[in-house]
Each structure stands twice: as C-alpha cells, then as structure tokens.
Scaffold this active site. Structure first.
Site, PDB file in Angstrom:
ATOM      1  N   ASP A   1       0.835  -1.196   0.000  1.00 18.97           N
ATOM      2  CA  ASP A   1       0.000   0.000   0.000  1.00 18.97           C
ATOM      3  C   ASP A   1       0.875   1.253   0.000  1.00 18.97           C
ATOM      4  OD1 ASP A   1      -2.636   1.402   0.534  1.00 18.97           O
ATOM      5  OD2 ASP A   1      -1.507   1.994   2.327  1.00 18.97           O
TER       6      ASP A   1
ATOM      7  N   GLU B   1       1.653  -0.496  -4.989  1.00 22.98           N
ATOM      8  CA  GLU B   1       0.711   0.577  -5.306  1.00 22.98           C
ATOM      9  C   GLU B   1       1.607   1.804  -5.492  1.00 22.98           C
ATOM     10  OE1 GLU B   1      -3.395   2.556  -3.631  1.00 22.98           O
ATOM     11  OE2 GLU B   1      -1.784   2.187  -2.197  1.00 22.98           O
TER      12      GLU B   1
END
Length: 702
Positions: free
Chosen positions: A343, A379
């Site tokens: 993330d 990401e």
C-alpha cells in the site's frame, strides 16, 4: 518470578518448548518492564535484565503459548525533541505474533492530557489496551510448498476475508467472516471455477478501529491502519483469542495451496495506527518514537506525513527497515504466503523528501534471498509531492497500473481520448515498463479495485453516493470515469439494464485478454453493488459484503468470466512474456500484432489521433510468440481478431485478407454472451457487423 538473561535475537516473544525469550529494541529507553497478564487482567511486571545491541531481553521459564503480555518503557518524555516514553502506557510488542482484544478508547490511551498536546498523562492504559500474545510456532505444514505460479499465468482476485464470506449461504454461520470461512470448500470451489490463481487479501495484519469511526457507529472495515506487522488480525479468527488466529491463518493458506491458489497479502508498511502528534500511544511511539517515525526537523513533536494518515514509518532508520524485512520474511517462511501488495509503496521509497527508486528499502528487498523470490506488487503512489510513480519502480517489482484503469474506462464510455493510450495499455504498457527491461507482467491491470466503484456501480452511477459514511459525501474520489448508461442507480428499464450488462462484459473481456496480469475485484463477477458508495472503508455491513443471494441473478456474467479465464489459460497469445514489436513474423509479411480500421486497412496517424469514431480491429498473431517452453520448444498458438466498437450504433467491420487467416470463428461476443446467434464464422475479407458497445473476439480456424 525467575528471569534468565536470554538472547537479543530474535526480536519478539519466542517460545522454545520450555519457556519464552522476550526481546524488544529501544535505543532511548532507560529501563523496560515486561508485563504479564492473567485471564482476569491481573498484571505482573518483570524488568528485562539485559541490554545488548540496543535490545532489551530476558528469558522466562514456563511461560507458554497463550500468555498475554506488553511492555512499559521508562525514558525521556520531551515531545519537542521527539521523545515520548511514558511507563504508564502499556505497549504492544512491535514483533508480536498475535494480539488479543480491542482498545477501549479513552484518555488513558494517550500520553498527553486532552487539550494540551505537550502535557504528560500518567493514567494507566493497561486495563484498556490490546495485549500481545505468546504463540505456538509449531504447525504441521505436511508437504506444503510454494506454488510459484509464473506471473504471466497469474490471475489475481482481490478480496476481503470478511466481505467475501459473511453472507455466503454455503458457509456455516460460526466461520463466516473468518480465515476458516475463506478456506471453506464453498469458497475454494468458487475460486477454482472462476479460474483465478491467487487471492490478494486486503489487510490482515492486526489493525486498529479508530475511535472517531466507532463514535459514529462505524469501523475501519478495510484495515489500512496497522498496529501489528506480524500478527494476523484477531477479528477474522473463529478460534477466539490466545493466539489461535495464527494456527487458523496457516490452515487457510494450506487449504488454498492444496487447491492450487496462491495467497498475496495487501500490506501497509508506510504508516501505523498511532496517527499524528494527537494520536494514541499504543506501541512504537512509546518504545522509540524517532526510530520508528519520520519527524519534522523544525519541531519533532510533529510527524512527516506522505500517507494522509498522520505519520510515515521512518524507512531511513535501520530499525524500521529491519522491522519491515523481518515481517516480510516471517510471512513467507512461517506463514507460507506467496507475495505482497504494498500500500502507498512510494512512501517506502522516500529517503528524504523525493521518491528514490534506489532507496534502501528496495536495495534490501532486491538482495534478500527470501523476499526477492515472491510476488512483489507496488501501489506506485502516495499523497506526497511527486508521489505518483506508475512505471517508476525497480525491475523486480510489478505495479498496480492506474493508467490502465483510467484508459479502459474512458474507452468504453466513449470519452474522446487517445487510441494510442488505450493500445499501449491493452498490450502491456510498454511505454511505462520497457525502458528498464521489464516485461508486460510488470503491469497489474485492473478496471476496479476495493478503492472506488464496483464494476456494477461503474456502469450504474455517474456520481458517488457516500452519505452513509457520515462525511456529507465529501470523501472518496469525485472523478470516477464512470457512465450510468442513462439513469442514475437502479432501474427497471430493460434496455439500460441490458446495456449495463454488456458494458460489464466489455470491461471484463478487455481486462482478461490484455497483456499483463489481470486483477478482478471480488464480487464483480457476481454483479456486486455498493449502492454508488465508492469509499466503503468504514462500512462493515451489507453495503460492502458480497450478497450471494442476489448473485444468483448474475449466473450469465459469472459463467462469462469463467469462459474468459479459460480462454486466457488455454491461449498463450493473451499472456505473452515479451512486448509485441509490430514486425513481420519469420518469412511472412504478417506482423506479430496489427492495428486495423474497421475497413480492414492499417491504422494511420490520423486514425490514432482521432477524437471520435474509436472503432478498431486488433490482430494477434499466434505464430509470433517469441518465448519458448521449458524444454526449449517454440510456443505457437491460434491467431485472434478483436473487434472493438465502443460506439452506440452497430458498425460493419471488414476482416483482413487471407494472409492473416482464411476463416474466423466467433468465440466471444459481449452482446451475445451465450453465443446464441447463428453467425459463428466469417471469411477473410468478409463483412462482420458488430453491435454497439460491443467487443467480438474471433479465432482463426485455418
């Protein structure tokens, strides 16, 4: 209580069959107390007797798995200089393998008195804080081994442990929403029939439910609020507390592996749940604040934040880097997971302020003999300056390709856009990845993900509808590149419903036949809706859970996706390992890929730059695959034509001459998902009428 010296490594609580070694890092501590808790909450404190290499440690005989514990750290409290030790605050072990309970929110969990952030609050947080747990490290993995499915054969299914299982009628009530529920035969059967090869689980590291959400009757459903980087989240365990979640998680992984399905974890190493300078003191902040967090140089009471959550992990410090790498290795070696999706990965690349692809974190991953061998997905952005880094990660990494999502959505909703952009995304985004010798698999392609509209909502809503979140619809992305097909939200209009179904099939066909690695968001194959809410981070309820009863109405769509994944698996032309070149194959004049207008002629520069009339034919040459199989033999396949018509009206397409193929068979028609129409074949140079908003796929018969 007997305390032996023990060892400074490994960090955490390590049970060896006769007792447990405890070790915790703190450079700034003057003294560290180990706190042991009985089931009735009675606390026993023991000083860790040794300090070696900045690690406090001790060994306690007869301390066994299930023992709850925490730390109290004595040391300086000087917020302006970033020092926040306070022994009144019970602290989780950063290396805890399991965590019990939930925090009971109140002022006691904060190191300062409300109203004065620089004050010191000496109220005991022990009765209100979560506890670390000693776990049993022993587990019978039998013959479980890493599946190591190649990236080019991978189909990812992004899912949520609770959201996918909570309403499944085939899963017993007592294991719905749990690791055991995800490993239930009913779920595994669905994954296998769907043709996915990996489940990517939204955060399962122990996370915290923010008090501000709980006060509104909501929770941190998504879980991007980590407090324990080694501990499986306890709310997803059907076994209850005392560390049972570790065994249950391992059992889930073992069952999925037996079914040929890999497990990828969505991990959040960029920040923790302790928030900014007004956040609670739960673990890292009270143990060694400047080691674990990036602080503002001018006044170290404040936190440097590129994540939008209040803090950023200090990846410039050796201890934070060790924590991340130890955590990753633990999940691979002890929990047997097959990869990670990071993330806001750009935050991990920030050595100082800029994103640096050669940052220490990436150097460590690249040379690590364990972590470098699993699937690594970034990401590739954060919320800081220069944080959008699609295409900017090192060669070992793959990336969520946000540009793919945007281009494909624009193409199918008829938005004037560059056909060149769409063509690049469809063929693996060579413009993003080829410059540093990466391959098409560097692109994780997706049309939808947990963050944003579901596929059903992409074709049903022009605007977000997030009122249930309690933020006056201000949260969530406002520009979704969606099209409601004429009516906002649910409708009984059969033509609009039919168009929406066709658009969903267009998106899924494009996704699963693109070069790169496709990722399906859970429930999209079942027609899952969130009622137009594109930010269900706090909705642990029927808004976000998959409605399996309603999914019965999506049997046609589910079957359609199964046929697409089977088509992809059976034909290597859709999962090439190298980019197309556009050059002739062998002694022929036929290239490995050709882009044609609907009159059958090659696309011109004017066609590529046209802002309307965005129809085209793509030819994929099955004899132009440059890879070889494991035995060194050439890989050949059928050739395919893909006829794209994103316009509203039917369009006539002229098929290319016989050099490309003499006879073509329709294998996919998004306007006719069951292929019930009579026309199934067409000849070279012939005319094919393609319905509006439709993609047809034709396979060369000879």
């Amino acid at each position: 209580m007997t305390v032996w010296p023990g060892n400074p490594y490994p960090l955490g609580a390590t049970y060896d069959g006769g007792g447990t070694n405890f070790a915790v890092f703190s450079e700034i501590a003057d003294r560290v107390e180990l706190c042991l808790f009985d089931d009735d909450g009675t606390e026993t404190r023991v000083d860790l007797p040794e300090r070696e290499a900045l690690v406090w440690h001790g060994y306690l005989p007869r301390i066994v798995p299930g023992q709850r514990y925490g730390y109290r750290v004595h040391g300086p409290y000087d917020p302006h200089n970033g020092l926040r030790c306070n022994p009144a605050k019970l602290l989780l072990d950063p290396y805890a393998k399991a965590i019990d309970g939930r925090n009971v929110w109140g002022e006691a969990l904060f190191a300062y008195q409300f109203g004065d952030p620089l004050s010191r609050n000496d109220a005991d947080s022990g009765p209100f804080a979560q506890k670390s747990v000693v776990v049993n490290p022993f587990f019978d993995w039998a013959n479980d081994r890493p599946l190591r499915i190649p990236m080019w054969e991978t189909v990812i299914y992004e899912t949520h442990v609770k959201g996918i299982t909570m309403r499944h009628p085939g899963i017993p009530d007592d294991v719905r929403g749990t690791y055991s529920g995800l490993a239930h035969p009913a779920m595994i059967r669905h994954f296998r029939q769907l043709g996915v090869t990996a489940v990517e689980l939204m955060p399962v590291h122990q996370f915290v439910h923010d008090s501000v959400l709980l006060d509104r009757g909501l929770t941190n459903y998504w879980g991007y609020n980590t407090i324990g980087f080694f501990a499986p989240h306890n709310d997803y365990a059907s076994f209850g507390g005392h560390g049972g979640q570790v065994q249950e998680f391992k059992t889930m992984v073992k069952a999925l592996h037996q079914a040929g399905i890999e497990v990828i974890l969505d991990v959040v190493y960029n920040h923790t749940a302790e928030g900014n300078h007004l956040g609670p003191t739960l673990s890292f902040r009270g143990i060694d604040n400047p080691a674990y967090y990036r602080l503002v140089d001018a006044d170290k009471q404040y936190y440097y934040d590129t994540t939008g959550t209040g803090n950023s992990l200090n990846v410039r410090h050796h201890e934070s880097l060790r924590l991340i790498m130890d955590s990753l290795r633990y999940w691979v070696t002890e929990m047997h997971v097959d990869g990670f999706r990071f993330d806001l990965a750009a935050a991990l690349a920030r050595e100082f302020h800029e994103v640096d692809r050669l940052a220490a974190f990436f150097d460590l991953v690249n040379q690590d003999p364990v972590v470098s061998q699993v699937k690594l997905i970034a990401e590739p952005w954060d919320v800081g300056d220069g944080g959008y880094q699609v295409g900017g990660f090192p060669p070992l990494w793959t990336e969520w390709n946000g540009k793919y999502r945007d281009s494909v959505r624009d193409f199918w909703r008829g938005e004037p856009a560059s056909l060149g952009e769409f063509a690049s995304r469809f063929t693996g985004s060579s413009d993003l990845y080829q410059h540093d010798s990466r391959r098409p698999v560097a692109s994780i392609n997706f049309v939808t993900a947990h963050d944003g509209f579901t596929l059903e909502d992409v074709v049903s809503y022009n605007e977000k509808h997030n009122d249930a979140n309690g933020e006056q619809n201000r949260d969530g992305e406002s520009y979704n590149r969606s099209w409601n097909c004429g009516v906002e939200g649910p409708t009984e209009d059969r033509e609009i419903v039919a168009l929406r179904e066709r658009q969903k099939r267009n998106f899924l066909t494009t996704l699963l036949l693109s070069q790169g690695v496709p990722m399906i968001s859970h429930g999209d194959e079942l027609g899952r809706t969130q009622g137009g809410n594109n930010n269900v981070y706090c909705q642990d309820n029927e808004i976000s859970w998959v409605d399996w009863q309603a999914a019965r109405e999506a049997d046609v769509l589910t079957g359609f996706v199964r046929r697409l994944t089977r088509l992809r698996a059976e034909h290597p032309i859709f999962r090439r390992r190298r980019f197309f070149t556009g050059e002739p194959v062998g002694d022929t004049k036929v290239p490995d890929i050709a882009w044609l207008r609907r009159d059958g002629e090659p696309m011109t520069e004017a066609d590529w730059n046209a802002q309307s009339g965005m129809t085209m034919t793509v030819f994929l040459n099955g004899h132009g695959i440059p890879e070889r199989d494991a035995l060194g033999e050439a890989i050949t396949d059928d050739s395919f034509l893909l006829l794209f018509n994103p316009l509203g009206d039917p369009m006539s397409f002229t098929l290319p001459p016989k050099d490309f193929g003499r006879t073509w068979e329709v294998v996919v028609n998004t306007a006719d998902p069951l292929l019930a129409q009579r026309r199934r074949t067409a000849r070279a140079g012939g005319q094919v009428e393609v319905a509006g908003h439709t993609l047809e796929v034709l396979r060369c018969r000879y």
